[in-house]
Design an enzyme around this catalytic site. Structure first.
Site, PDB file in Angstrom:
ATOM      1  CG  HIS A 198      17.084   8.851 -46.208  1.00  0.00           C
ATOM      2  ND1 HIS A 198      16.108   8.342 -46.959  1.00  0.00           N
ATOM      3  CD2 HIS A 198      18.182   8.159 -46.690  1.00  0.00           C
ATOM      4  CE1 HIS A 198      16.682   7.642 -47.918  1.00  0.00           C
ATOM      5  NE2 HIS A 198      17.756   7.341 -47.798  1.00  0.00           N
TER       6      HIS A 198
ATOM      7  CG  ASP B  98      25.701   8.071 -46.854  1.00  0.00           C
ATOM      8  OD1 ASP B  98      26.327   7.146 -47.399  1.00  0.00           O
ATOM      9  OD2 ASP B  98      24.797   8.569 -47.115  1.00  0.00           O
TER      10      ASP B  98
HETATM   11  N1  ACO Z   1      21.245  18.971 -40.652  1.00  0.00           N
HETATM   12  C1  ACO Z   1      20.313  20.097 -40.271  1.00  0.00           C
HETATM   13  N2  ACO Z   1      19.183  20.292 -40.758  1.00  0.00           N
HETATM   14  C2  ACO Z   1      18.605  19.465 -41.733  1.00  0.00           C
HETATM   15  C3  ACO Z   1      19.265  18.203 -42.122  1.00  0.00           C
HETATM   16  C4  ACO Z   1      20.449  17.960 -41.514  1.00  0.00           C
HETATM   17  N3  ACO Z   1      21.347  17.051 -41.916  1.00  0.00           N
HETATM   18  N4  ACO Z   1      18.361  17.522 -43.136  1.00  0.00           N
HETATM   19  C5  ACO Z   1      17.445  18.264 -43.045  1.00  0.00           C
HETATM   20  N5  ACO Z   1      17.443  19.350 -42.416  1.00  0.00           N
HETATM   21  C6  ACO Z   1      16.414  20.354 -42.221  1.00  0.00           C
HETATM   22  C7  ACO Z   1      16.094  21.175 -43.280  1.00  0.00           C
HETATM   23  O1  ACO Z   1      16.920  22.252 -43.108  1.00  0.00           O
HETATM   24  C8  ACO Z   1      14.854  21.483 -43.292  1.00  0.00           C
HETATM   25  O2  ACO Z   1      14.303  22.451 -42.408  1.00  0.00           O
HETATM   26  P1  ACO Z   1      13.050  23.338 -42.616  1.00  0.00           P
HETATM   27  O3  ACO Z   1      12.048  22.623 -42.791  1.00  0.00           O
HETATM   28  O4  ACO Z   1      13.212  24.149 -41.543  1.00  0.00           O
HETATM   29  O5  ACO Z   1      13.518  24.144 -43.991  1.00  0.00           O
HETATM   30  C9  ACO Z   1      14.010  20.123 -42.920  1.00  0.00           C
HETATM   31  O6  ACO Z   1      14.995  19.455 -42.069  1.00  0.00           O
HETATM   32  C10 ACO Z   1      13.715  19.222 -44.002  1.00  0.00           C
HETATM   33  O7  ACO Z   1      14.727  18.932 -45.033  1.00  0.00           O
HETATM   34  P2  ACO Z   1      14.906  18.762 -46.591  1.00  0.00           P
HETATM   35  O8  ACO Z   1      16.095  18.932 -47.119  1.00  0.00           O
HETATM   36  O9  ACO Z   1      13.557  19.217 -47.018  1.00  0.00           O
HETATM   37  O10 ACO Z   1      14.437  16.931 -46.246  1.00  0.00           O
HETATM   38  P3  ACO Z   1      14.709  16.199 -47.438  1.00  0.00           P
HETATM   39  O11 ACO Z   1      14.092  15.158 -46.970  1.00  0.00           O
HETATM   40  O12 ACO Z   1      14.493  16.873 -48.605  1.00  0.00           O
HETATM   41  O13 ACO Z   1      16.189  15.928 -47.354  1.00  0.00           O
HETATM   42  C11 ACO Z   1      18.690  15.031 -46.943  1.00  0.00           C
HETATM   43  C12 ACO Z   1      16.931  14.879 -46.977  1.00  0.00           C
HETATM   44  C13 ACO Z   1      18.974  15.625 -48.227  1.00  0.00           C
HETATM   45  C14 ACO Z   1      19.254  13.659 -46.962  1.00  0.00           C
HETATM   46  C15 ACO Z   1      18.854  16.010 -45.930  1.00  0.00           C
HETATM   47  O14 ACO Z   1      18.591  15.297 -44.743  1.00  0.00           O
HETATM   48  C16 ACO Z   1      20.371  16.255 -45.919  1.00  0.00           C
HETATM   49  O15 ACO Z   1      20.712  17.164 -46.530  1.00  0.00           O
HETATM   50  N6  ACO Z   1      21.093  15.467 -45.130  1.00  0.00           N
HETATM   51  C17 ACO Z   1      22.621  15.734 -45.312  1.00  0.00           C
HETATM   52  C18 ACO Z   1      23.280  14.923 -46.253  1.00  0.00           C
HETATM   53  C19 ACO Z   1      23.255  13.391 -45.921  1.00  0.00           C
HETATM   54  O16 ACO Z   1      23.498  12.982 -44.908  1.00  0.00           O
HETATM   55  N7  ACO Z   1      23.032  12.836 -47.229  1.00  0.00           N
HETATM   56  C20 ACO Z   1      22.802  11.245 -47.326  1.00  0.00           C
HETATM   57  C21 ACO Z   1      21.481  10.702 -47.306  1.00  0.00           C
HETATM   58  S1  ACO Z   1      21.633   9.032 -47.433  1.00  0.00           S
HETATM   59  C22 ACO Z   1      21.789   8.522 -48.882  1.00  0.00           C
HETATM   60  O17 ACO Z   1      21.736   9.297 -49.818  1.00  0.00           O
HETATM   61  C23 ACO Z   1      22.170   7.109 -49.255  1.00  0.00           C
END
Ligand code: ACO
Length: 432
Positions: free
Chosen positions: A308, A366
């Site tokens: 998140h 979610d």
């Molecule tokens: N699975 C695997 N790796 C992940 C995940 C995941 N679900 N989420 C983040 N990471 C990793 C990224 O690859 C990144 O790795 P790196 O540093 O080696 O490049 C690191 O963790 C940070 O990820 P970011 O995308 O920069 O983090 P951010 O805080 O911007 O993203 C997000 C948050 C978009 C929700 C992300 O965690 C994601 O895509 N999750 C899956 C989709 C999801 O569940 N969305 C619902 C969110 S809740 C809501 O909106 C109500």
């Protein structure tokens, strides 16, 4: 000038400016940059709002590091367990928990407004049967402003309140109608003998030829889903509602804009993706393969429902829904649902895995909500509609806070322009 300030120095000119630091009751303080342009002739740039607060608010607080979510100071876990969506709506709108008399009056007023104007029903026939229900929601909620002119004076507190009752009361009816229209069943009118949440399930799933009875366990889980989604401070759709409303547009128009923003998969659509992923994994023995893919930087696959932008700890909403999912599946005799088994095991494995621990990736709201909604009988394209139904209370509260603020001004972001320099128009016959 507040006691704490931040001094900025323009290295080009040596000019210094002391910027006030404003403190909140909780969370990081903010630097007030409103004078920045006047003093320095510079704008600040932060398109994703990574470091920018867009408003001052008293409604919701999130501490993502600690996994805390408060509505008007009350922890979300306590509200989900002990309160209910209608009471939480009152809390968000008016800033306090209602006493007995206020509670009863609020419930009565919301209940009185559950019907929609008969002509509003005609809107549905204009949509294709396979229209996405969010497309219908954007249109029909926006259209409410064409039906309720009598409460559209946004500077009148009483009108704002009536619009709030209308919106909260009619959202379930409008949402359920969008589903009924898609499946070709007759619209089911609200039955005001039923409670708010039960009434919504009734309008969704009852048919004229059979009696409809719903288990209190399902009603409680549904109520919790609505409560947990009711507000989440300045997310994309709420910020949209505030921005649209800052032009002094009526609340139905502003909220219709918010529904549009929520529709996007980066905001409201993730629980559908979780369900698809759990279905794809199918059995717990295949989890390792998907964990491996999620960790592979070359593979775009991510564990849906994990991570998140704000929470770097267990999302407190996911904790409540984990239990609710178990209760609902047990009630329906679906505890053996392979998707639930995969979800529990996936969570266990991921939480022991160094990659997820180091990156602070925990289940988000979610992760379990889709399982519950699907078990209750909602098709996946209704998931975001449920989110909109719940969030409409937060949107309205945030809109009301903004419009009642004496210092309210139209939101007008600036930009860094990198387009063409001034140039003269060339007539068509002279162009290459
Ligand atoms: N699975 C695997 N790796 C992940 C995940 C995941 N679900 N989420 C983040 N990471 C990793 C990224 O690859 C990144 O790795 P790196 O540093 O080696 O490049 C690191 O963790 C940070 O990820 P970011 O995308 O920069 O983090 P951010 O805080 O911007 O993203 C997000 C948050 C978009 C929700 C992300 O965690 C994601 O895509 N999750 C899956 C989709 C999801 O569940 N969305 C619902 C969110 S809740 C809501 O909106 C109500």
């Amino acid at each position: 000038m507040p006691s704490e300030t931040l001094t900025i120095r323009d290295n080009r000119t040596g000019k210094e400016l002391e910027l006030p630091i404003l403190k909140g009751t909780e969370g990081p303080s903010v630097v007030d940059v409103t004078k920045f342009y006047k003093e320095f002739g510079l704008f600040t740039l932060d398109p994703g709002f990574y470091s920018t607060a867009s408003c001052i608010s008293e409604i919701t607080f999130i501490d993502g590091e600690k996994g805390i979510l408060l509505y008007r100071g009350y922890p979300i876990e306590q509200l989900a367990e002990q309160s209910n969506f209608l009471e939480v709506s009152y809390l968000l709108l008016f800033g306090k928990l209602p006493n007995q008399a206020e509670h009863e009056q609020f419930e009565r007023l919301v209940t009185q407004h559950t019907m929609v104007h008969e002509q509003l029903k005609d809107f549905y026939r204009g949509f294709r049967r396979d229209a996405h229900p969010m497309a219908i929601m954007v249109g029909v909620i926006g259209a409410l402003s064409a039906f309720y002119h009598d409460s559209l004076d946004i500077f009148d507190a009483r009108s704002r309140e009536i619009s709030a009752y209308r919106l909260i009361a009619k959202m379930p009816t409008i949402a359920a109608f969008s589903y009924k229209y898609a499946v070709g069943q007759p619209f089911v009118y609200p039955d005001n003998e039923r409670g708010f949440v039960e009434n919504f399930l009734y309008m969704m799933f009852a048919v004229p030829c059979a009696k409809y009875k719903v288990s209190p366990v399902l009603v409680k889980a549904m109520d919790q889903i609505l409560t947990l989604h009711a507000d989440h401070e300045q997310n994309a759709s709420t910020a949209t509602v505030r921005l649209a409303g800052s032009s002094l547009a009526n609340p139905f128009a502003a909220i219709s804009a918010g529904i549009g923003a929520l529709w996007g998969p980066a905001h409201g659509g993730a629980n559908e993706a979780v369900l698809n992923m759990l279905g794809q994994i199918r059995t717990p023995d295949r989890i390792g393969e998907y964990i491996k893919r999620a960790k592979d930087p070359q593979d775009p696959f991510r564990l849906m429902g994990f991570g998140h932008r704000v929470y770097k700890n267990y999302d407190p909403r996911a904790k409540v829904l984990r239990k609710a999912a178990h209760d609902v599946l047990q009630e329906l005799g679906h505890v053996d649902d392979p998707r639930f088994k995969v979800a529990l095991e996936l969570e266990r494995i991921a939480r022991e895995d160094d990659y997820f621990v180091q990156k602070k990736l925990y289940p988000n709201v979610d992760f379990y909500s889709g399982l519950i909604l699907s078990a209750i009988g909602f098709p996946t394209n209704m998931f975001t509609v449920i989110f909109a139904l719940a969030r409409s209370v937060g949107w309205f509260s945030q809109w009301m806070e903004m419009i009642s603020d004496k210092g309210q001004a139209i939101g007008r972001p600036r930009q860094l322009y990198r387009g063409a320099m001034t140039r003269d128009y060339v007539p068509l016959y002279q162009r290459d």
